[in-house]
Design an enzyme around this catalytic site. Structure first.
Site, PDB file in Angstrom:
ATOM      1  CG  ASP A   7       5.228  -1.350  -2.163  1.00 37.33           C
ATOM      2  OD1 ASP A   7       4.536  -2.173  -2.857  1.00 37.33           O
ATOM      3  OD2 ASP A   7       5.011   0.073  -2.600  1.00 37.33           O
ATOM      4  CB  CYS A 194      -2.060  -1.256  -6.575  1.00 38.02           C
ATOM      5  SG  CYS A 194      -0.518  -0.196  -6.674  1.00 38.02           S
TER       6      CYS A 194
HETATM    7  N1  DGL Z   1       2.396  -0.901  -4.906  1.00 43.62           N
HETATM    8  C1  DGL Z   1       2.546  -1.886  -5.722  1.00 43.62           C
HETATM    9  C2  DGL Z   1       1.363  -2.991  -5.827  1.00 43.62           C
HETATM   10  O1  DGL Z   1       0.691  -3.332  -4.939  1.00 43.62           O
HETATM   11  C3  DGL Z   1       3.447  -1.875  -6.726  1.00 43.62           C
HETATM   12  C4  DGL Z   1       3.032  -0.584  -7.935  1.00 43.62           C
HETATM   13  C5  DGL Z   1       4.403  -0.446  -8.716  1.00 43.62           C
HETATM   14  O2  DGL Z   1       5.459  -0.269  -8.531  1.00 43.62           O
HETATM   15  O3  DGL Z   1       3.845  -0.188 -10.041  1.00 43.62           O
HETATM   16  O4  DGL Z   1       1.045  -3.303  -6.960  1.00 43.62           O
END
Ligand code: DGL
Length: 270
Positions: A7, A194
């Site tokens: 991630d 997210c």
């Molecule tokens: N946790 C990530 C997602 O699922 C990324 C969020 C990011 O870095 O802006 O989109």
């Protein structure tokens, strides 16, 4: 036999928790690119380059299979990676498709034409890059017809979480839900698109109210990984040890991870 979980930062830990519960004998190597988070405000080229570098780091740990536990990377980079970059003996899987299969009541591998599904009004909460990619709507259109999707780019939420500011994150969640509800007053379902957002799931649920079914990805991804490894056990990889790696400051990242997950987690420098 280790599987990589990637991630941009802390969000993928929500997926890591679920896959560890589902597959307790599999070692997982987690990599958070905290030095470059958030990804959600970056260009697609930037997200592609950063994601490829992180995946190579996990391959070096003996993880032949890497889960992109990041919707932004899955939406903005995965298709290009699969088409142009991933060697035949490695696999990289995203987090989008299991969620859309759940929403559209489909089993893995069901490639029948799109059909009407029970849910008609869906609120999508995701990063600006994920919303701009329209990957969610594209994947949905392959499987379902007549579903109205209203997408809310949730600027600032990932940043607040990465900085350990829960109060700001909660306030931002409330204002993004209010903004969405002005355009779609009565969503039937809400997708937390997210992997950081499940860390704020209570705030989303409180703002959305009891009538909205909230879909979050962690358990869906865990089921789909278990299914994949049962079919393709050769992708368990060579690594043997679970660990947490970060491109950021390991002390600061460990303390924020511990705060959000409410259990001790120790990161090492990637
Ligand atoms: N946790 C990530 C997602 O699922 C990324 C969020 C990011 O870095 O802006 O989109």
């Amino acid at each position: 036999m280790a599987v990589g979980v990637f991630d941009s930062g802390l969000g993928g830990l929500t997926v890591l928790d679920a896959v560890t519960r589902r597959l307790p004998d599999v070692p997982f190597v987690y990599l958070g690119d905290n030095a470059h988070a958030p990804y959600g405000v970056r260009t697609h080229d930037d997200i592609f380059n950063l994601t490829c570098a992180a995946v190579e780091r996990l391959w070096a740990e003996g993880c032949d299979l890497v889960i992109l536990a990041c919707n932004t990377a899955s939406a903005a980079a995965l298709k290009r990676m699969q088409e142009t970059w991933i060697p035949r003996d490695k696999r990289v899987l995203g987090v989008f498709v299991p969620l859309i299969e759940a929403l559209t009541e489909r089993q893995w591998g069901d490639n029948s034409p799109p059909r009407e599904v029970a849910v008609k009004h869906v609120a999508l909460f995701a990063t600006p890059a994920t919303v701009a990619s329209r990957a969610f709507q594209r994947e949905l259109a392959f499987r379902a017809i007549g579903v109205d999707v209203e997408a809310q780019p949730c600027g600032g939420v990932v940043d607040a979480i990465e900085q350990g500011d829960e109060i700001l994150a909660e306030a931002l969640v409330r204002s993004h839900v209010d903004a969405l509800k002005r355009r779609m007053p009565q969503p039937q379902a809400a997708v937390l698109g997210c992997t950081h957002y499940p860390l704020m799931e209570d705030a989303f649920k409180a703002a959305l109210g009891p009538d909205v079914k909230v879909f979050s990805q962690a358990n869906l991804v865990a089921d789909s990984l278990a299914d994949y490894l049962a079919r393709r056990p050769e992708f368990l990889g060579r690594g043997l040890q679970s660990k947490f790696l970060t491109t950021g400051d390991p002390v600061a990242v460990s303390s924020r991870a511990t705060q959000f997950l409410r259990r001790p987690i120790r990161f090492e420098a990637a």
